[in-house]
Motif scaffolding. Structure first.
Motif, PDB file in Angstrom:
ATOM      1  N   MET A  64      37.405  70.997  39.292  1.00 48.10           N
ATOM      2  CA  MET A  64      36.450  72.259  39.761  1.00 48.10           C
ATOM      3  C   MET A  64      37.622  73.369  39.672  1.00 48.10           C
ATOM      4  O   MET A  64      38.792  73.448  40.004  1.00 48.10           O
ATOM      5  CB  MET A  64      36.006  72.297  40.972  1.00 48.10           C
ATOM      6  CG  MET A  64      35.081  73.499  41.221  1.00 48.10           C
ATOM      7  SD  MET A  64      34.432  73.514  43.062  1.00 48.10           S
ATOM      8  CE  MET A  64      33.393  72.381  42.956  1.00 48.10           C
ATOM      9  N   THR A  65      37.171  74.509  38.895  1.00 48.14           N
ATOM     10  CA  THR A  65      38.028  75.496  38.826  1.00 48.14           C
ATOM     11  C   THR A  65      38.259  76.415  40.179  1.00 48.14           C
ATOM     12  O   THR A  65      37.313  76.206  41.166  1.00 48.14           O
ATOM     13  CB  THR A  65      37.387  76.592  37.957  1.00 48.14           C
ATOM     14  OG1 THR A  65      36.378  77.082  38.337  1.00 48.14           O
ATOM     15  CG2 THR A  65      37.162  75.893  36.538  1.00 48.14           C
ATOM     16  N   PRO A  66      39.581  76.989  40.189  1.00 50.56           N
ATOM     17  CA  PRO A  66      39.569  77.698  41.531  1.00 50.56           C
ATOM     18  C   PRO A  66      38.499  78.545  41.736  1.00 50.56           C
ATOM     19  O   PRO A  66      38.348  79.143  42.932  1.00 50.56           O
ATOM     20  CB  PRO A  66      41.134  78.257  41.274  1.00 50.56           C
ATOM     21  CG  PRO A  66      41.635  77.402  40.250  1.00 50.56           C
ATOM     22  CD  PRO A  66      40.561  76.918  39.353  1.00 50.56           C
ATOM     23  N   ILE A  67      38.243  79.257  40.641  1.00 49.92           N
ATOM     24  CA  ILE A  67      37.212  80.584  40.715  1.00 49.92           C
ATOM     25  C   ILE A  67      35.817  80.059  41.320  1.00 49.92           C
ATOM     26  O   ILE A  67      35.387  80.608  42.147  1.00 49.92           O
ATOM     27  CB  ILE A  67      37.073  81.115  39.522  1.00 49.92           C
ATOM     28  CG1 ILE A  67      38.344  81.884  38.870  1.00 49.92           C
ATOM     29  CG2 ILE A  67      35.570  82.256  39.469  1.00 49.92           C
ATOM     30  CD1 ILE A  67      38.253  82.263  37.619  1.00 49.92           C
ATOM     31  N   LEU A  68      35.374  78.945  41.028  1.00 52.97           N
ATOM     32  CA  LEU A  68      34.178  78.159  41.481  1.00 52.97           C
ATOM     33  C   LEU A  68      34.331  77.798  42.885  1.00 52.97           C
ATOM     34  O   LEU A  68      33.473  78.071  43.773  1.00 52.97           O
ATOM     35  CB  LEU A  68      33.792  77.415  40.440  1.00 52.97           C
ATOM     36  CG  LEU A  68      32.406  76.434  41.028  1.00 52.97           C
ATOM     37  CD1 LEU A  68      31.291  77.375  40.886  1.00 52.97           C
ATOM     38  CD2 LEU A  68      32.192  75.351  39.970  1.00 52.97           C
ATOM     39  N   GLU A  69      35.396  77.167  43.112  1.00 51.96           N
ATOM     40  CA  GLU A  69      35.936  76.904  44.498  1.00 51.96           C
ATOM     41  C   GLU A  69      35.633  78.005  45.354  1.00 51.96           C
ATOM     42  O   GLU A  69      35.395  78.164  46.573  1.00 51.96           O
ATOM     43  CB  GLU A  69      37.442  76.164  44.542  1.00 51.96           C
ATOM     44  CG  GLU A  69      37.472  75.295  45.707  1.00 51.96           C
ATOM     45  CD  GLU A  69      38.656  74.468  45.532  1.00 51.96           C
ATOM     46  OE1 GLU A  69      40.047  75.294  45.852  1.00 51.96           O
ATOM     47  OE2 GLU A  69      38.739  73.163  45.447  1.00 51.96           O
ATOM     48  N   GLN A  70      36.479  79.005  44.982  1.00 54.25           N
ATOM     49  CA  GLN A  70      36.640  80.322  45.729  1.00 54.25           C
ATOM     50  C   GLN A  70      35.133  80.996  45.916  1.00 54.25           C
ATOM     51  O   GLN A  70      34.789  81.362  47.077  1.00 54.25           O
ATOM     52  CB  GLN A  70      37.405  81.370  45.192  1.00 54.25           C
ATOM     53  CG  GLN A  70      37.532  82.699  45.898  1.00 54.25           C
ATOM     54  CD  GLN A  70      38.567  83.548  45.418  1.00 54.25           C
ATOM     55  OE1 GLN A  70      38.991  83.488  44.205  1.00 54.25           O
ATOM     56  NE2 GLN A  70      38.999  84.816  46.182  1.00 54.25           N
ATOM     57  N   HIS A  71      34.155  81.007  45.160  1.00 51.85           N
ATOM     58  CA  HIS A  71      32.810  81.292  44.950  1.00 51.85           C
ATOM     59  C   HIS A  71      32.010  80.586  46.279  1.00 51.85           C
ATOM     60  O   HIS A  71      31.277  81.075  46.990  1.00 51.85           O
ATOM     61  CB  HIS A  71      32.157  81.554  43.607  1.00 51.85           C
ATOM     62  CG  HIS A  71      30.883  81.828  43.683  1.00 51.85           C
ATOM     63  ND1 HIS A  71      30.520  83.226  43.829  1.00 51.85           N
ATOM     64  CD2 HIS A  71      29.733  80.971  43.244  1.00 51.85           C
ATOM     65  CE1 HIS A  71      29.217  83.343  43.733  1.00 51.85           C
ATOM     66  NE2 HIS A  71      28.750  82.197  43.278  1.00 51.85           N
ATOM     67  N   ILE A  72      32.236  79.308  46.073  1.00 52.11           N
ATOM     68  CA  ILE A  72      31.584  78.284  47.050  1.00 52.11           C
ATOM     69  C   ILE A  72      31.913  78.737  48.633  1.00 52.11           C
ATOM     70  O   ILE A  72      30.946  78.737  49.394  1.00 52.11           O
ATOM     71  CB  ILE A  72      31.757  76.891  46.608  1.00 52.11           C
ATOM     72  CG1 ILE A  72      31.249  76.510  45.442  1.00 52.11           C
ATOM     73  CG2 ILE A  72      31.429  75.959  47.996  1.00 52.11           C
ATOM     74  CD1 ILE A  72      31.747  75.080  45.040  1.00 52.11           C
ATOM     75  N   VAL A  73      33.365  78.927  48.677  1.00 57.37           N
ATOM     76  CA  VAL A  73      33.799  79.208  50.061  1.00 57.37           C
ATOM     77  C   VAL A  73      32.956  80.583  50.512  1.00 57.37           C
ATOM     78  O   VAL A  73      32.497  80.623  51.590  1.00 57.37           O
ATOM     79  CB  VAL A  73      35.368  79.359  49.675  1.00 57.37           C
ATOM     80  CG1 VAL A  73      35.871  79.984  51.534  1.00 57.37           C
ATOM     81  CG2 VAL A  73      35.829  77.879  49.816  1.00 57.37           C
ATOM     82  N   GLU A  74      33.173  81.733  49.664  1.00 58.97           N
ATOM     83  CA  GLU A  74      32.627  82.934  50.030  1.00 58.97           C
ATOM     84  C   GLU A  74      31.072  83.044  50.247  1.00 58.97           C
ATOM     85  O   GLU A  74      30.852  83.600  51.285  1.00 58.97           O
ATOM     86  CB  GLU A  74      32.716  84.000  48.815  1.00 58.97           C
ATOM     87  CG  GLU A  74      34.386  84.424  48.651  1.00 58.97           C
ATOM     88  CD  GLU A  74      34.431  85.242  47.327  1.00 58.97           C
ATOM     89  OE1 GLU A  74      33.523  85.608  46.678  1.00 58.97           O
ATOM     90  OE2 GLU A  74      35.750  85.212  47.016  1.00 58.97           O
ATOM     91  N   LEU A  75      30.275  82.159  49.342  1.00 63.96           N
ATOM     92  CA  LEU A  75      28.951  81.850  49.840  1.00 63.96           C
ATOM     93  C   LEU A  75      28.558  81.257  51.013  1.00 63.96           C
ATOM     94  O   LEU A  75      27.697  81.831  51.776  1.00 63.96           O
ATOM     95  CB  LEU A  75      28.199  81.207  48.730  1.00 63.96           C
ATOM     96  CG  LEU A  75      28.124  81.925  47.308  1.00 63.96           C
ATOM     97  CD1 LEU A  75      27.445  80.778  46.252  1.00 63.96           C
ATOM     98  CD2 LEU A  75      27.200  83.051  47.383  1.00 63.96           C
TER      99      LEU A  75
END
Length: 187
Positions: free
Chosen positions: A1-12
């Protein structure tokens, strides 16, 4: 998983957005389930553990620190710890069940014949009530000394003193029953 998608999941998830949980489950669910399954070897339990772990991730996402670990590593750790907690709880429950099944104290009904039982009951009935209660708890209800002391709400030392005094008094009432009581107290 890309760090951007991971960060997006955390933010959501931190915002309380259900889409974050959906993405988390879609991307990490199988791996986290696999972690639980590897340790428990039980599909149903692993499903329950995954649900508990996802709930912990949802509730504690604000404590996640990207500088310390990747999000997946953090989620994996929570799942692993949840699984270990589950296994400890199951082991503790099984240990208690084994203790109840494999007792080293057996009720008197299982160890002597009817005539001896009646004779012993008559002799016990002549004792002081405090002695009758300790003998009843151990020999007729099959309790350990600790269980009987708790049941009678007396200190263990007091219980043991009363038990000894009751046995001595029974021996003086009828010398013939001495052997029977001695056998019961050592078994």
């Amino acid at each position: 998983m890309t760090p951007i998608l991971e960060q997006h999941i955390v933010e959501l998830i931190r915002q309380g957005d259900q889409r974050g949980m959906s993405l988390l489950y879609d991307h990490y669910g199988p791996a986290l389930y696999g972690c639980a399954l590897k340790l428990t070897k039980d599909k149903d339990a692993s499903s329950d553990i995954l649900q508990d772990a996802l709930l912990k991730i949802w509730n504690n996402c604000n404590s996640y620190n990207a500088d310390k670990a990747k999000f997946f590593t953090w989620c994996y750790g929570i799942t692993r710890n949840t699984t270990i907690d589950y296994l400890r709880k199951v082991q503790k429950k099984q240990s208690k069940e084994i203790q109840l099944k494999d007792r080293d104290v057996y009720p008197i009904e299982d160890t002597i014949n009817q005539d001896d039982k009646e004779s012993l009951k008559r002799q016990i009935s002549t004792l002081d009530t405090k002695y009758i209660s300790v003998l009843d708890a151990v020999f007729y209800k099959g309790m350990t000394h600790m269980e009987a002391a708790d049941y009678l709400d007396i200190p263990l030392g007091t219980f043991k003193t009363r038990m000894r005094a009751a046995l001595i008094e029974l021996r003086t009432i009828n010398k013939g029953i001495t052997v029977l009581i001695w056998i019961l107290t050592i078994s």
